[in-house]
Design an enzyme around this catalytic site. Structure first.
Site, mmCIF file in Angstrom:
data_model
loop_
_atom_site.group_PDB
_atom_site.id
_atom_site.type_symbol
_atom_site.label_atom_id
_atom_site.label_comp_id
_atom_site.label_asym_id
_atom_site.label_seq_id
_atom_site.Cartn_x
_atom_site.Cartn_y
_atom_site.Cartn_z
ATOM 1 N N HIS A 169 4.415 7.996 -7.794
ATOM 2 C CA HIS A 169 3.622 9.228 -7.728
ATOM 3 C C HIS A 169 3.557 9.844 -9.114
ATOM 4 C CE1 HIS A 169 1.746 12.631 -5.736
ATOM 5 N NE2 HIS A 169 2.501 13.436 -6.496
ATOM 6 N N SER A 219 -2.128 15.037 -8.206
ATOM 7 C CA SER A 219 -1.492 15.363 -6.939
ATOM 8 C C SER A 219 -2.269 16.472 -6.226
ATOM 9 C CB SER A 219 -0.025 15.723 -7.175
ATOM 10 O OG SER A 219 0.709 15.662 -5.974
ATOM 11 N N ASP A 278 3.127 4.732 -3.916
ATOM 12 C CA ASP A 278 3.326 6.176 -4.065
ATOM 13 C C ASP A 278 4.051 6.710 -2.832
ATOM 14 O OD1 ASP A 278 3.108 8.948 -4.197
ATOM 15 O OD2 ASP A 278 1.044 8.912 -4.932
#
Length: 318
Positions: A291, A139, A265
């Protein structure tokens, strides 16, 4: 390795939330070191000590993540089974204790990544000169790692191979997406931990930013405009989100790198995923996974697929 989502876990939101909050995380023994930064601050780095001569993998965590995040525990557990060494450096303020400098961390923090990687590399290679040294990020940490790889170009070759998972490659469109509909639940979750950190920061530096405007921020656009962008040298949030986006430097990367993003995502919609990168970069966009989810197997599921995917890439291309 192809990813197929479990039949019992449908949709990007379920594939994101369930692994992060409800799946069992493996226990991993980690050793913590505190490093002093160039600006008299500190970061905490959690280490997994492996076998002599085997590879080392550093993992940069996501926004408000830590070595206790589900993906970090799963990856470190996999490294332990292989005898590898590893490290999870905590971005400033993420190790459970407030940092001391008038700054936090951000998606384009390539300088911080550079300092951490080069110190880890130097210390590991001094003891294991022939062993492989790898880097990964998830991320926000994945975006920052990609920024470093692209900005450093050939000087990033101290890393044998790299992997970025679920990075918000286009921060402008990712941030806008997180401000809409059900996605606002993720933003609310982030702000619940970011705002108390900011209140503490104001006890250290009372005039650092506007307290009331920070507290009234309803989304990451407003928060980053008030806090993150000005604290880290950006004109405003639009300048920050544009200049810090990893999609701008994918064509400059000169280290074998996997960019793994699920098309469902919630943080990074498929239509904004980059289509072009350097020949060193493998763009892998499975249809499902959420995600940083990628749960696998029968209920209640396992977190094994993502660590195995990362390791396979590193071993194959590094």
């Amino acid at each position: 390795m192809h990813y197929s989502s479990p039949w019992w876990l449908a949709g990007g939101h379920a594939q994101t939330i369930y692994p992060a909050t409800l799946m069992q995380k493996p226990e991993v023994p980690l050793r913590r070191e505190r490093w002093t930064t160039h600006d008299d601050d500190f970061i905490d780095v959690d280490f997994l000590d492996g076998e002599a001569g085997k590879p080392f993998l550093v993992l940069f965590h996501g926004l408000e993540g830590s070595s206790n995040s589900h993906y970090a525990r799963a990856l470190m557990h996999k490294l332990k089974s292989l005898g590898w060494s590893g490290a999870v450096p905590h971005f400033r303020g993420c190790s459970g204790e407030p940092n001391q400098a008038p700054r936090f961390y951000h998606s384009g923090d390539a300088q911080e990544i550079n300092w951490i990687i080069r110190r880890l590399h130097s210390e590991f290679k001094a003891a294991h000169p022939q062993a492989k040294f790898y880097a990964s990020g998830v991320s926000l940490g994945g975006n920052a790692l990609l920024r470093w790889l692209g900005e450093s170009q050939s000087s990033a070759s101290i890393v044998d191979a790299a992997c970025a998972v679920s990075a918000p490659l286009d921060l402008t469109n990712s941030g806008a997406t997180l401000s809409r509909g059900f996605n606002r639940i993720y933003t609310k979750n982030f702000l619940q931990t970011l705002k108390p950190k900011c209140l503490h920061k104001l006890t250290q530096f009372p005039k650092l930013f506007d307290r009331e405007r920070m507290l009234s921020a309803k989304n990451l656009y407003e928060f980053d405009n008030i806090v993150t962008a000005p604290l880290h040298g950006y004109r405003d949030v639009d300048d920050y989100w544009h200049r810090a986006s990893a999609c701008l430097v994918l064509s400059d990367i000169q280290v074998p790198t996997l960019v793994l993003n699920a098309q469902n995502d919630p943080f990074m919609p498929a239509q904004f995923l980059p289509k072009v990168a350097s020949t060193y970069v493998t763009l892998d966009y499975p249809q499902h996974g959420g995600h940083v989810g990628f749960a696998q197997g029968s209920f209640p599921g396992k977190l094994d697929w993502l660590p195995e995917k990362i390791i396979t890439h590193l071993q194959t291309h590094g």
